[in-house]
Design a protein around this motif. Structure first.
Motif, short mmCIF file in Angstrom:
data_model
loop_
_atom_site.label_atom_id
_atom_site.label_comp_id
_atom_site.label_asym_id
_atom_site.label_seq_id
_atom_site.Cartn_x
_atom_site.Cartn_y
_atom_site.Cartn_z
N SER A 3 0.82 -1.22 0.00
CA SER A 3 0.00 0.00 0.00
C SER A 3 0.85 1.26 0.00
CB SER A 3 -0.89 0.03 1.24
OG SER A 3 -1.70 -1.12 1.31
N GLY A 4 0.29 2.30 -0.62
CA GLY A 4 0.90 3.62 -0.56
C GLY A 4 2.23 3.76 -1.25
N GLY A 5 2.23 3.60 -2.56
CA GLY A 5 3.47 3.76 -3.32
C GLY A 5 4.09 5.13 -3.15
N GLY A 6 3.26 6.17 -3.22
CA GLY A 6 3.75 7.54 -3.05
C GLY A 6 3.76 7.95 -1.59
N LEU A 7 2.60 7.86 -0.95
CA LEU A 7 2.47 8.22 0.47
C LEU A 7 1.59 7.19 1.17
CD1 LEU A 7 1.67 12.04 0.19
CD2 LEU A 7 3.75 11.04 1.13
N TYR A 8 1.99 6.79 2.37
CA TYR A 8 1.19 5.91 3.22
C TYR A 8 1.03 6.64 4.55
CZ TYR A 8 -0.32 1.80 5.84
OH TYR A 8 -1.03 0.92 6.60
N LEU A 9 -0.21 7.02 4.87
CA LEU A 9 -0.47 7.78 6.08
C LEU A 9 -1.48 7.02 6.94
CD1 LEU A 9 -0.81 11.21 4.31
CD2 LEU A 9 1.15 10.41 5.61
N ASP A 10 -1.11 6.73 8.18
CA ASP A 10 -1.94 5.92 9.07
C ASP A 10 -2.14 6.65 10.39
OD1 ASP A 10 -3.36 3.81 10.13
OD2 ASP A 10 -1.63 2.52 10.41
N THR A 11 -3.39 6.95 10.70
CA THR A 11 -3.83 7.60 11.95
C THR A 11 -3.07 8.89 12.26
OG1 THR A 11 -2.39 6.20 13.34
CG2 THR A 11 -4.63 5.42 12.95
N VAL A 12 -2.88 9.70 11.26
CA VAL A 12 -2.27 11.03 11.44
C VAL A 12 -3.12 12.06 10.69
CG1 VAL A 12 0.08 10.15 11.67
CG2 VAL A 12 -0.76 10.81 9.43
N SER A 13 -3.03 13.29 11.09
CA SER A 13 -3.65 14.38 10.34
C SER A 13 -2.59 14.96 9.41
CB SER A 13 -4.16 15.46 11.29
OG SER A 13 -5.20 14.97 12.09
N PHE A 14 -3.01 15.34 8.20
CA PHE A 14 -2.05 15.91 7.26
C PHE A 14 -2.70 16.97 6.41
CE2 PHE A 14 -4.14 12.68 4.76
CZ PHE A 14 -4.16 13.20 3.48
N GLN A 15 -1.87 17.83 5.85
CA GLN A 15 -2.29 18.85 4.91
C GLN A 15 -1.29 18.83 3.76
OE1 GLN A 15 -2.30 22.47 7.16
NE2 GLN A 15 -3.96 21.79 8.47
N PHE A 16 -1.80 18.68 2.55
CA PHE A 16 -0.93 18.61 1.38
C PHE A 16 -1.50 19.57 0.35
CE2 PHE A 16 0.99 15.35 -1.86
CZ PHE A 16 1.86 16.32 -2.31
N HIS A 17 -0.74 20.58 -0.01
CA HIS A 17 -1.23 21.53 -1.01
C HIS A 17 -0.12 21.93 -1.97
CE1 HIS A 17 0.57 24.96 1.21
NE2 HIS A 17 0.24 24.26 2.27
N ASP A 18 -0.56 22.30 -3.18
CA ASP A 18 0.33 22.80 -4.23
C ASP A 18 1.45 21.83 -4.58
OD1 ASP A 18 -1.14 25.17 -4.30
OD2 ASP A 18 0.10 26.09 -2.76
N GLY A 19 1.08 20.67 -5.12
CA GLY A 19 2.11 19.71 -5.50
C GLY A 19 1.59 18.68 -6.48
N THR A 20 2.33 17.58 -6.60
CA THR A 20 1.94 16.49 -7.49
C THR A 20 2.14 15.14 -6.79
OG1 THR A 20 4.14 16.24 -8.49
CG2 THR A 20 2.62 17.76 -9.57
N ILE A 21 1.27 14.21 -7.15
CA ILE A 21 1.41 12.80 -6.79
C ILE A 21 1.28 12.06 -8.11
CG2 ILE A 21 0.48 10.87 -5.48
CD1 ILE A 21 -0.71 12.89 -3.50
N ASN A 22 2.39 11.66 -8.68
CA ASN A 22 2.41 11.24 -10.08
C ASN A 22 3.35 10.06 -10.32
OD1 ASN A 22 1.61 11.88 -12.88
ND2 ASN A 22 3.79 12.27 -13.13
N GLY A 23 2.88 9.09 -11.11
CA GLY A 23 3.73 8.01 -11.58
C GLY A 23 4.16 7.02 -10.51
N ASN A 24 3.32 6.78 -9.51
CA ASN A 24 3.63 5.84 -8.44
C ASN A 24 2.95 4.50 -8.68
OD1 ASN A 24 5.05 7.77 -6.54
ND2 ASN A 24 3.13 8.83 -6.89
#
Length: 75
Positions: free
Chosen positions: A12-33
């Motif tokens: 799971s989560g080739g690019g990002l794997y986040l488990d039981t955390v709060s997150f903020q992701f802005h102005d970017g790319t998640i590509n080709g994972n």
């Protein structure tokens, strides 16, 4: 801006794997994972989290969620 590009995971989560955390992701790319599920972004029980102005594309999963796989979310 942040780029999460060209990563791989067996399960799971080739690019990002986040488990039981709060997150903020802005102005970017998640590509080709690549991953078994949630190739771009896999989240599990991530309250008060958001993604804004992020290009999510060309992610490949052998199972569920090529770009995103969100587990445990409520409206």
């Amino acid at each position: 801006s942040v780029s999460v590009d060209a990563n791989a995971a067996v399960t799971s989560g080739g690019g990002l794997y986040l488990d039981t955390v709060s997150f903020q992701f802005h102005d970017g790319t998640i590509n080709g994972n690549f991953a078994g599920q949630g190739a771009g972004l896999f989240t599990n029980e991530t309250p008060n989290s958001w993604v804004e102005n992020v290009l999510i594309g060309d992610n490949t999963s052998s199972g569920e969620g090529g770009g995103l796989n969100i587990v445990g979310a409520s409206p």
